[in-house]
Design a protein around this motif. Structure first.
Motif, mmCIF file in Angstrom:
data_model
loop_
_atom_site.group_PDB
_atom_site.id
_atom_site.type_symbol
_atom_site.label_atom_id
_atom_site.label_comp_id
_atom_site.label_asym_id
_atom_site.label_seq_id
_atom_site.Cartn_x
_atom_site.Cartn_y
_atom_site.Cartn_z
ATOM 1 N N HIS A 73 0.829 -1.214 0.000
ATOM 2 C CA HIS A 73 0.000 0.000 0.000
ATOM 3 C C HIS A 73 0.864 1.265 0.000
ATOM 4 C CE1 HIS A 73 -3.801 2.131 1.175
ATOM 5 N NE2 HIS A 73 -2.930 3.003 1.664
ATOM 6 N N GLU A 74 1.799 1.347 0.938
ATOM 7 C CA GLU A 74 2.615 2.572 1.033
ATOM 8 C C GLU A 74 3.569 2.693 -0.155
ATOM 9 O OE1 GLU A 74 1.666 4.793 3.080
ATOM 10 O OE2 GLU A 74 0.397 3.502 4.302
ATOM 11 N N HIS A 100 1.578 4.269 -2.900
ATOM 12 C CA HIS A 100 1.520 5.734 -2.804
ATOM 13 C C HIS A 100 2.801 6.347 -3.351
ATOM 14 C CE1 HIS A 100 -2.266 6.102 -0.820
ATOM 15 N NE2 HIS A 100 -1.894 5.625 0.352
ATOM 16 N N HIS A 124 -5.867 6.374 -3.042
ATOM 17 C CA HIS A 124 -7.061 5.726 -2.484
ATOM 18 C C HIS A 124 -8.210 5.894 -3.475
ATOM 19 C CE1 HIS A 124 -5.413 6.594 1.825
ATOM 20 N NE2 HIS A 124 -4.828 5.547 1.269
HETATM 21 ZN ZN LIG Z 1 -3.032 5.052 1.919
#
Ligand SMILES: [Zn+2]
Length: 156
Positions: free
Chosen positions: A105-106, A109, A115
């Motif tokens: 997830h990170e 980004h 998101h």
């Molecule tokens: Zn996030």
């Protein structure tokens, strides 16, 4: 939220990660990001200054976000002026929360993935087509999905 500035992504895991956490980060990069058009490269010594800084810096630490449920964060340390790109992104996850899902997830980004509520077209933050970009970041898929990979490959 930024994109990283090159297709070749230099990465470094700081000493705050345990060897097990380093291995977990490595396995997520191998399984999820190396198969994209990004070229993921570990650097043996990181660069924190100048015009070619190490792109992704992984560290363990406290995440201050005004929201107690947030345990991971990616932020741009060196935005490139008049662009959406970043020379260096820090990826920090709190000790005890370093799951494959959060690493995926990170790192997403750091590559510019968003998101669901920030995406175009807009999706529910819990739409499972978001794969590991689903939020909150506990539970759900620990993998990138086709759309995540397509977006990465179309940008880089
Ligand atoms: Zn996030």
């Amino acid at each position: 939220m930024c994109q990283t500035d090159n297709r070749v992504v230099g990465m470094y895991r700081q000493g705050s990660l345990s060897s097990a956490q380093k291995t977990r980060v490595d396995s997520v990069i191998d399984a999820q990001y190396s198969p994209t058009d990004l070229v993921m490269k570990w650097e043996s010594s990181p660069s924190y200054h100048g015009s070619a800084e190490t792109d992704f810096i992984y560290q363990i630490g406290t995440v201050v976000h005004g929201d107690d449920e947030v345990v991971g964060r990616a932020w741009c340390d060196d935005p490139i002026e008049v662009s959406v790109k970043c020379d260096q992104t820090y990826i920090r996850i709190e000790n005890g929360y370093v799951t494959k899902k959060r690493i995926c997830h990170e790192s997403g980004h750091a590559a510019g993935l968003l998101h669901g509520s920030n995406a175009v077209p807009r999706l529910s933050n819990r739409d499972n087509r978001l794969g590991c970009m689903e939020t909150p970041s506990d539970g759900g898929s620990e993998s990138l999905k086709d759309n995540n990979r397509d977006n990465i490959n179309s940008v880089y």
